[in-house]
Design a protein around this motif. Structure first.
Motif, PDB file in Angstrom:
ATOM      1  N   ARG A 199     -53.451  17.942  47.105  1.00 60.30           N
ATOM      2  CA  ARG A 199     -53.371  17.246  45.815  1.00 60.30           C
ATOM      3  C   ARG A 199     -52.594  15.937  45.944  1.00 60.30           C
ATOM      4  O   ARG A 199     -53.022  14.877  45.439  1.00 60.30           O
ATOM      5  CB  ARG A 199     -52.728  18.146  44.759  1.00 60.30           C
ATOM      6  CG  ARG A 199     -52.505  17.467  43.386  1.00 60.30           C
ATOM      7  CD  ARG A 199     -53.803  17.134  42.687  1.00 60.30           C
ATOM      8  NE  ARG A 199     -53.654  16.216  41.587  1.00 60.30           N
ATOM      9  CZ  ARG A 199     -53.464  16.596  40.303  1.00 60.30           C
ATOM     10  NH1 ARG A 199     -53.374  17.888  40.000  1.00 60.30           N
ATOM     11  NH2 ARG A 199     -53.381  15.682  39.334  1.00 60.30           N
TER      12      ARG A 199
ATOM     13  N   LEU B 232     -67.578  16.742  38.772  1.00 61.85           N
ATOM     14  CA  LEU B 232     -66.252  16.198  38.408  1.00 61.85           C
ATOM     15  C   LEU B 232     -66.061  14.805  39.025  1.00 61.85           C
ATOM     16  O   LEU B 232     -65.549  13.884  38.397  1.00 61.85           O
ATOM     17  CB  LEU B 232     -65.141  17.135  38.887  1.00 61.85           C
ATOM     18  CG  LEU B 232     -65.000  18.461  38.137  1.00 61.85           C
ATOM     19  CD1 LEU B 232     -64.029  19.373  38.870  1.00 61.85           C
ATOM     20  CD2 LEU B 232     -64.566  18.238  36.693  1.00 61.85           C
TER      21      LEU B 232
ATOM     22  N   GLU C 208     -66.186  26.896  35.882  1.00 58.29           N
ATOM     23  CA  GLU C 208     -65.939  25.753  36.753  1.00 58.29           C
ATOM     24  C   GLU C 208     -67.156  24.836  36.810  1.00 58.29           C
ATOM     25  O   GLU C 208     -68.286  25.285  36.959  1.00 58.29           O
ATOM     26  CB  GLU C 208     -65.646  26.244  38.182  1.00 58.29           C
ATOM     27  CG  GLU C 208     -64.157  26.388  38.457  1.00 58.29           C
ATOM     28  CD  GLU C 208     -63.388  25.083  38.228  1.00 58.29           C
ATOM     29  OE1 GLU C 208     -62.236  25.158  37.803  1.00 58.29           O
ATOM     30  OE2 GLU C 208     -63.971  24.003  38.426  1.00 58.29           O
TER      31      GLU C 208
ATOM     32  N   THR D 162     -58.968  24.210  43.348  1.00 56.33           N
ATOM     33  CA  THR D 162     -58.413  23.897  42.027  1.00 56.33           C
ATOM     34  C   THR D 162     -57.675  22.563  42.080  1.00 56.33           C
ATOM     35  O   THR D 162     -57.833  21.709  41.206  1.00 56.33           O
ATOM     36  CB  THR D 162     -57.443  25.019  41.591  1.00 56.33           C
ATOM     37  OG1 THR D 162     -58.133  26.265  41.663  1.00 56.33           O
ATOM     38  CG2 THR D 162     -56.914  24.786  40.193  1.00 56.33           C
ATOM     39  N   ALA D 163     -56.920  22.364  43.154  1.00 55.04           N
ATOM     40  CA  ALA D 163     -56.167  21.106  43.307  1.00 55.04           C
ATOM     41  C   ALA D 163     -57.117  19.918  43.401  1.00 55.04           C
ATOM     42  O   ALA D 163     -56.873  18.856  42.818  1.00 55.04           O
ATOM     43  CB  ALA D 163     -55.285  21.179  44.544  1.00 55.04           C
TER      44      ALA D 163
ATOM     45  N   ARG E 162     -60.221  15.245  38.108  1.00 53.37           N
ATOM     46  CA  ARG E 162     -60.081  15.086  36.649  1.00 53.37           C
ATOM     47  C   ARG E 162     -59.040  14.011  36.313  1.00 53.37           C
ATOM     48  O   ARG E 162     -59.182  13.258  35.356  1.00 53.37           O
ATOM     49  CB  ARG E 162     -59.660  16.414  36.013  1.00 53.37           C
ATOM     50  CG  ARG E 162     -60.752  17.479  35.956  1.00 53.37           C
ATOM     51  CD  ARG E 162     -60.335  18.660  35.072  1.00 53.37           C
ATOM     52  NE  ARG E 162     -61.366  19.701  35.074  1.00 53.37           N
ATOM     53  CZ  ARG E 162     -61.334  20.759  35.907  1.00 53.37           C
ATOM     54  NH1 ARG E 162     -60.338  20.889  36.790  1.00 53.37           N
ATOM     55  NH2 ARG E 162     -62.303  21.672  35.877  1.00 53.37           N
ATOM     56  N   ALA E 163     -57.998  13.935  37.135  1.00 51.64           N
ATOM     57  CA  ALA E 163     -56.901  12.994  36.849  1.00 51.64           C
ATOM     58  C   ALA E 163     -57.199  11.591  37.384  1.00 51.64           C
ATOM     59  O   ALA E 163     -56.504  10.628  37.057  1.00 51.64           O
ATOM     60  CB  ALA E 163     -55.609  13.517  37.482  1.00 51.64           C
TER      61      ALA E 163
ATOM     62  N   ASP F 146     -54.357  12.396  45.197  1.00 53.30           N
ATOM     63  CA  ASP F 146     -53.877  11.540  44.105  1.00 53.30           C
ATOM     64  C   ASP F 146     -53.678  10.103  44.592  1.00 53.30           C
ATOM     65  O   ASP F 146     -54.082   9.146  43.932  1.00 53.30           O
ATOM     66  CB  ASP F 146     -52.562  12.083  43.525  1.00 53.30           C
ATOM     67  CG  ASP F 146     -52.781  13.262  42.594  1.00 53.30           C
ATOM     68  OD1 ASP F 146     -51.797  13.944  42.246  1.00 53.30           O
ATOM     69  OD2 ASP F 146     -53.959  13.520  42.228  1.00 53.30           O
TER      70      ASP F 146
ATOM     71  N   ALA G  93     -60.206  19.777  42.176  1.00 59.98           N
ATOM     72  CA  ALA G  93     -60.817  19.591  40.853  1.00 59.98           C
ATOM     73  C   ALA G  93     -59.834  18.871  39.926  1.00 59.98           C
ATOM     74  O   ALA G  93     -60.204  17.930  39.204  1.00 59.98           O
ATOM     75  CB  ALA G  93     -61.221  20.945  40.276  1.00 59.98           C
ATOM     76  N   ASP G  94     -58.578  19.286  39.971  1.00 53.38           N
ATOM     77  CA  ASP G  94     -57.559  18.640  39.117  1.00 53.38           C
ATOM     78  C   ASP G  94     -57.352  17.177  39.506  1.00 53.38           C
ATOM     79  O   ASP G  94     -57.202  16.298  38.655  1.00 53.38           O
ATOM     80  CB  ASP G  94     -56.226  19.398  39.219  1.00 53.38           C
ATOM     81  CG  ASP G  94     -56.298  20.786  38.582  1.00 53.38           C
ATOM     82  OD1 ASP G  94     -55.404  21.622  38.837  1.00 53.38           O
ATOM     83  OD2 ASP G  94     -57.296  21.039  37.860  1.00 53.38           O
ATOM     84  N   ALA G  95     -57.372  16.901  40.816  1.00 51.76           N
ATOM     85  CA  ALA G  95     -57.191  15.508  41.260  1.00 51.76           C
ATOM     86  C   ALA G  95     -58.353  14.645  40.776  1.00 51.76           C
ATOM     87  O   ALA G  95     -58.170  13.511  40.332  1.00 51.76           O
ATOM     88  CB  ALA G  95     -57.101  15.470  42.790  1.00 51.76           C
TER      89      ALA G  95
END
Ligand code: G3I
Length: 376
Positions: free
Chosen positions: A309, A36, A30, A364-365, A371-372, A313, A367-369
């Motif tokens: 998330r 990020l 991670e 995780t959510a 990244r997106a 977003d 981090a994904d947000a």
């Protein structure tokens, strides 16, 4: 500011703990949330508190130093903490400790807050204070003096200030009935921001409030939007809107019947109307309150991650959003544990790390947000 022994020890402990954190995260492959976020031009951070915020817990300090690029004191710079008594010196030491911690770990610092427009959070002596035969003059002088002294003390160590917090009544959308509103009318808001700008010509000045994205927040959103319009009409030096982002009171199951379900269209219309006035945006106090969420920990954590998330977003889609801060990185020290307990008595799980500092689906959510998210 000279570092005390506690600060040095805290710093050493935090460095040791951050080493533990970094190794743990490396094992998981991670990258930190700060890294990020930075890749998209966003500063990620979190609240840092001493009394119940865990900053003296090395693991908490380590988590802050490895995941964050910016911190904000939870209570230490509020007027009731700085000036518990009418006479005597300001109690700057706790805030200084947080600033020293941040400087040890090369973290930026937000200031919170120069005035909380709620009588409940003003010192009793101030509420009882006799402002004399010319109360308007005396009240303005008090506000200007308080803000000038706090801004002068912290100076450029603070990159962004919540100048006024929560001036709008969430139920009616009207300006809250509070001490300085009674003494000065709406002009107290102009006075606060002018005093902050006079003291700090280059610091970001923010109006911060908790209007939410739930369908039942329409009056609150409208009241804040009207105020942000007023700031522009009156040429009040406000740079940005602080969206606190305390979400999650909507239940996780079928659409809640209390109107609290997110109304994304109304929310984006509200944000659009603010950025159309050239305001910056900050997400200042993000957490996901799971007090109403049903099911076991796995189900609750999944619902928290899903809500978090979805909200991130929407928020990260605005390139005006340059700062994202959690109001708690770890469930163990979340303010919600003592304010909105669950009916079943279970501990709340509103933050990216659990009681034992283990990352959760919400991390995780997040981090994904990030990244997106679109590049700023
Ligand atoms: O430190 C004293 C302790 O000495 C005393 O014994 C104890 C008993 O009353 O109180 C302790 O102070 C508490 C303080 O947190 C430190 O723990 C206050 O009572 C308590 O009211 C205070 O709550 C804080 C709250 O703001 C009010 O200032 C929360 O920690 C803090 O998370 C919360 O943060 C606010 C933001 O500033 C603005 N946005 C909403 C957010 C959540 O309410």
């Amino acid at each position: 500011m000279k570092s005390s022994r506690r600060q040095i020890l805290g710093g050493v402990g935090a460095i040791a703990a951050s080493g533990v954190m970094t190794k743990a995260r490396a094992a998981m492959g991670e990258v930190s949330l700060a890294r990020l976020a930075q890749a998209k031009g966003v500063r990620f951070g979190a609240v840092a508190g001493i009394a119940k915020g865990g900053l003296h817990d090395w693991l908490m300090a380590g988590l802050l130093s490895t995941e964050c690029a910016i911190v904000v004191p939870e209570n230490e710079m509020k007027i009731y903490a700085l000036r518990p008594e009418e006479t005597g010196a300001f109690n700057f030491a706790p805030g200084d400790e947080i600033v020293a911690f941040a400087q040890t770990h090369t973290l930026a610092v937000r200031g919170h807050n120069l005035l909380w427009a709620k009588d409940k959070y003003l010192p009793k002596w101030l509420l009882a204070h006799d402002f004399g035969p010319r109360p308007k003059v005396a009240a303005e002088a008090f506000l200007r003096d308080h803000i000038a002294r706090v801004c002068a003390h912290y100076g450029d160590a603070i990159v962004s200030w919540d100048v006024v917090n929560e001036a709008i009544d969430e139920k009616t959308g009207a300006l809250r009935d509070t001490l300085f509103m009674r003494l000065l009318g709406q002009d107290y808001l102009r006075i606060c921001f002018e005093a902050a700008r006079e003291a700090l010509p280059h610091t970001q000045l923010v109006y911060n409030d908790y209007m939410g994205w739930g369908g039942n927040n329409g009056a609150h959103r409208q009241g804040v939007l009207d105020l942000m319009h007023w700031f522009r009409d009156q040429k009040v030096p406000v740079d940005a809107l602080g969206v606190q982002g305390h979400i999650g009171t909507e239940a996780s199951g079928p659409a809640p019947t209390d109107g609290s379900a997110p109304d994304s269209l109304a929310w984006t219309r509200f944000l659009d109307a603010n950025v159309a006035q050239d305001y910056g945006l900050l997400l200042t106090e993000f957490d996901v309150n799971d007090r109403k969420f049903e099911g076991d920990i796995t189900a609750r954590d999944a619902a928290v991650a899903h809500s978090g998330r979805a909200f991130l977003d929407v928020m990260l889609n605005y390139k005006q959003l340059k700062d994202v801060l959690c109001w708690g990185l770890c469930d163990r020290y979340s303010w919600l544990q003592s304010t909105t307990p669950r009916v079943d008595g279970a501990r709340l799980r509103p933050t990216p790390y659990d009681e034992d500092f283990k990352p959760k689906p919400l991390r995780t959510a997040m981090a994904d947000a990030l990244r997106a998210a679109p590049q700023r």
